[in-house]
Design an enzyme around this catalytic site. Structure first.
Site, mmCIF file in Angstrom:
data_model
loop_
_atom_site.group_PDB
_atom_site.id
_atom_site.type_symbol
_atom_site.label_atom_id
_atom_site.label_comp_id
_atom_site.label_asym_id
_atom_site.label_seq_id
_atom_site.Cartn_x
_atom_site.Cartn_y
_atom_site.Cartn_z
ATOM 1 C CB SER A 37 -0.902 0.042 1.156
ATOM 2 O OG SER A 37 -1.520 1.273 1.471
ATOM 3 C CE1 TYR A 86 -3.875 -2.100 5.049
ATOM 4 C CE2 TYR A 86 -2.908 0.001 4.441
ATOM 5 C CZ TYR A 86 -3.512 -1.151 4.251
ATOM 6 O OH TYR A 86 -3.748 -1.575 2.840
#
Ligand code: NAP
Length: 229
Positions: free
Chosen positions: A136, A149
């Protein structure tokens, strides 16, 4: 030895994992798919003819079941470590991130992908296979709220890079798909209209470029692969 390409896809019941499973099945791949909720996974199984194992990738007992299924195959051309935990929604600042929730994110996004690679390695080596760990931009950017995250994806990126250095015969990639209109993305932006984000299906061609052209191991973004195409 079987000539049919085989892939293990985690998080294959929805979003990007599901979109990839459908395309690889169209190409005739033999798929092993997993996700926690049985019913959505069963729908993908019906559409793809895959071997489906419902369960949590963070659960060692579930991974032992995956290992048993892999042991029945003589090759594994692709592992797609795609299942991922976002953490609490709305996304809290690090000062307020519950440590138990952070531990779950790390177990799901870092420990589980490594465990999957450890159990898949012999079958990957049998055909000089490909590993794609889904990353990501939160791994490399400091977005407020994305610390838990993002730290997990940064750890996954580093783990992927070292795994590549230690396994030079394999192709081992971090792949950043960019924003996609999925349940996880909606959880990151609760109550917001995310209809301007691209559907996960539109990102699959960039992933296929990695699988088909097998560039050197490394970190790739969907955006750069699409431009190069
Ligand atoms: N969407 C974005 O904008 C975006 C951006 C950058 C990166 N990513 C990454 O892209 C990947 C796919 O995300 P997505 O957006 O497609 O998410 P999604 O639509 O929410 O799908 C996630 C999939 O993973 C499964 N899953 C989640 N936790 C699991 C666990 N512990 N064990 C097994 N399966 C699990 C889910 O099924 P169950 O819930 O039934 O388990 C589902 O099949 C993730 O790695 C994510 O971090 C997404």
């Amino acid at each position: 030895m079987s000539e049919t390409s085989t892939a293990l896809i985690t998080g294959a019941s929805a979003g990007f994992g599901r979109a990839t499973a459908l395309v690889l099945a169209e190409r005739g791949w033999d798929l092993i798919i997993t996700a926690r909720r049985a019913e959505p996974l069963e729908q993908v199984r019906r559409a793809t003819g895959a071997t489906a194992l419902p369960g949590d990738v963070a659960d060692p007992a579930h991974r032992a079941r995956l290992a048993a299924v892999l042991a029945e195959r003589d090759r594994l051309d692709l592992v797609l470590n795609n299942a991922s935990a976002l953490g609490p929604s709305p996304l809290p600042h690090l000062a307020d991130l519950p440590l138990g929730a952070f531990a779950t994110v790390l177990q799901t996004n870092v420990v589980a992908p490594l465990a999957v690679l450890q159990l898949a390695l012999p079958a990957l080596r049998a055909c000089d296979g490909t590993v794609i760990d889904i990353s990501s931009d939160a791994a490399v950017m400091a977005y407020q709220g994305w610390g838990g995250y993002g730290a997990s994806k940064a750890a996954l990126d580093q783990l992927t890079a070292v795994f590549a250095a230690e396994n030079p015969r394999l192709r081992i990639y971090s792949f950043d798909p960019g924003d996609m209109r999925t349940a996880m993305h909606q959880a990151a932006f609760p109550g917001e209209d995310i209809s301007d984000r691209p559907e996960p299906e539109t990102v699959v061609p960039a992933l296929l470029q990695l699988i088909d052209t097998r560039p050197p191991s490394g970190r790739y973004t969907a955006a750069e692969l699409s431009v190069a195409h």
